[in-house]
Every structure is written in C-alpha cells, then in structure tokens.
Design a protein around this motif. Sequence first.
Motif, mmCIF file in Angstrom:
data_model
loop_
_atom_site.group_PDB
_atom_site.id
_atom_site.type_symbol
_atom_site.label_atom_id
_atom_site.label_comp_id
_atom_site.label_asym_id
_atom_site.label_seq_id
_atom_site.Cartn_x
_atom_site.Cartn_y
_atom_site.Cartn_z
ATOM 1 N N VAL A 121 -8.420 -0.308 5.469
ATOM 2 C CA VAL A 121 -9.599 -1.162 5.333
ATOM 3 C C VAL A 121 -10.717 -0.345 4.724
ATOM 4 O O VAL A 121 -11.034 0.751 5.197
ATOM 5 N N ALA A 122 -11.308 -0.864 3.662
ATOM 6 C CA ALA A 122 -12.364 -0.137 2.972
ATOM 7 C C ALA A 122 -13.577 0.046 3.887
ATOM 8 O O ALA A 122 -13.943 -0.862 4.650
ATOM 9 N N ARG A 123 -14.158 1.228 3.815
ATOM 10 C CA ARG A 123 -15.343 1.507 4.619
ATOM 11 C C ARG A 123 -16.468 0.522 4.290
ATOM 12 O O ARG A 123 -17.231 0.110 5.156
ATOM 13 N N LYS A 124 -16.530 0.128 3.019
ATOM 14 C CA LYS A 124 -17.552 -0.827 2.582
ATOM 15 C C LYS A 124 -17.432 -2.144 3.350
ATOM 16 O O LYS A 124 -18.449 -2.745 3.730
ATOM 17 N N ALA A 125 -16.202 -2.596 3.587
ATOM 18 C CA ALA A 125 -15.994 -3.858 4.302
ATOM 19 C C ALA A 125 -16.464 -3.754 5.750
ATOM 20 O O ALA A 125 -17.089 -4.674 6.283
ATOM 21 N N LEU A 126 -16.163 -2.620 6.398
ATOM 22 C CA LEU A 126 -16.601 -2.423 7.780
ATOM 23 C C LEU A 126 -18.126 -2.373 7.868
ATOM 24 O O LEU A 126 -18.730 -2.980 8.767
#
Length: 306
Positions: free
Chosen positions: A115-120
């Motif tokens: 999961v992309a850090r940007k999404a979190l």
Amino acid sequence: MVIINYAIMCLVFGTTFLTIKIGIDAGAPPFFSAGIRFFLAGLLLFVWMILKKRARVNLLIQKEMMITGLCLTFGTFSTLYWAEQYVTSGAAAILSATAPMMILLLQMIVMREQVARKALIGCLIGFLGVILLVFPQVTMTASLFWLLGSGAILIGQLFYSSGALYSKQVIRRFADSSPVALNAVQMMYGGAMLMILSFFTEPLHLSSMLTPKAIGSLLYLIIIGSMVGHTIFYWLVAKTNPVFPSTWLYLSPVIAMGLGALLYHETVTWFMALGAVTTIAGIVIVNFDSLRNLIKRQQRKELDLA
C-alpha cells in the motif's frame, strides 16, 4: 462516466444517514426496516435484470452472493441501524468514514499487499477532515449505549471493508453477469438476513411503519439509497478499485453541511469549512494515481474518437 457516477453516489449516500435516523425516530424497527429496504430494492433490481436478460436465476444459489450480502448489507447495516437509535447521524457519519482506511489496512495486513504511503497519509488526512467538519456539531455523551453504538458502527465498517474487497473477486468470478445483478442478489440475501434477525430480536408493530415519516424514509432508502446508490457503488468497484468508491464516506458530512445551509439556513463556520477542504484534500491524495489514470484513459478515448 466514472467521475459522474461517483458524484451521484456521494450525493445519494450523503443523505442516507439522516434519512435512516428520521425513520428510526418515527418508530420503525431498525432491523426490520433495514431488511425490507434491501430485500425489496434487490428484488426489484434483480427482476429488472432478468427481464433485460442480463442476469441468470442461478445467481440466487451461489454462495458468493450470500457471503457478499453478509458483509456489505447485513453486517454493515444491522450495526448502523441499531446504533442510530443512540448515536446522532453526524457521529455515525464520522465513524463510518473509517471504512476506506480499514480497506487499506486489510489489504496491507491480511492480503499482504503493498500500500502506497501516499494512500495511508491521504486516509488519515481525510478522516481528520471529517472530524474537523462534524465534531463541533455533535454532542458527545459518554453513555453506555452511545459507546456501544459507536463500537457497533466500527464493527460494521470492518464487515463493509471486507465485503468491498471480496466483491472485487466476486465480480471477476461472475464476469458474464452484470454488476447490477450481482449487487441486487447480495442485497436480497442481506435483507433476508436482517428480517430474520428482526423476527428474533424486536417486536414488530405495523402501525409504526405506516407513519408518513417512516414510509417516506423507507421509500427514499429503497429507491434512491439502495437501487441507485448501491448499484453505482458496485459498478464503481468493478470499474476502479475497492478503495475509490468507498471514499464517499469522507464526502457525506460535507454534503450534509451543504444541504443544511442551502435548505435550512444552517450556519457554516470557518472551522467547518476547513474540515470540508481537508476532507476533499484527503480524498484527492488517496485516489491521486487512480484519478490520473482515469483522466488519461478518458483523454485517449477522446483522441481515438477524434
């Protein structure tokens, strides 16, 4: 088309928390009103799909439909309807906004996906925006039933998140069936489970279901909330990913605030406006890559047609 349907879905779902509350406050039994809502909506949609020859009757005996109905409809809405007896619609919107974050966590922890850090970061920003937007308007009382209701909604969102992820596999498994038909059958299963739960847990007085507010709430939720809103949601899961359509949960308090100001002359403070901007920013960050890809695909289609 994806963006237009997403906007319609957000508008529809943004009104449902209050509509549920109106029906329950009018005396409608929570589980029964939820069950009849989803069963009738699913039945009408499924009959329509059969008549259009876009669904097969054997969908009714597929275990995948039962599992999806258990998660997306029964687990999510049994807890929400019960909780809205004790929790305000605004608080319910805040708690329900945890679903996209739960989806990402399930993808990361259970499914071992990257999961992309940007999404979190986007999920956290969006959830913060919802709190900034709604919290000043909500009177939080630490009663036992308020706490139980809040916990129930969070459990319901775990069901919802699991169902959103599982439904992506179901859509692939039944690729020859319309997503509308798949959604209809899962609503029928979930609605039937809710009515069975109602039979064993709550008294049913038909007079409480026949008041104008209860009837109006039920009709709106069947036709607009379920037949329109949930069909678009399922279509968006098929066309994009489980996270993107679930971010409507961040926009629902924003829509409620706008409708209140427009129709009931409610005051919109700078604090609330900050929450709205923060919420939208979080949604954009979560779905930045998906939105960019959708825009690129749309531009390619336009070039091909030119």
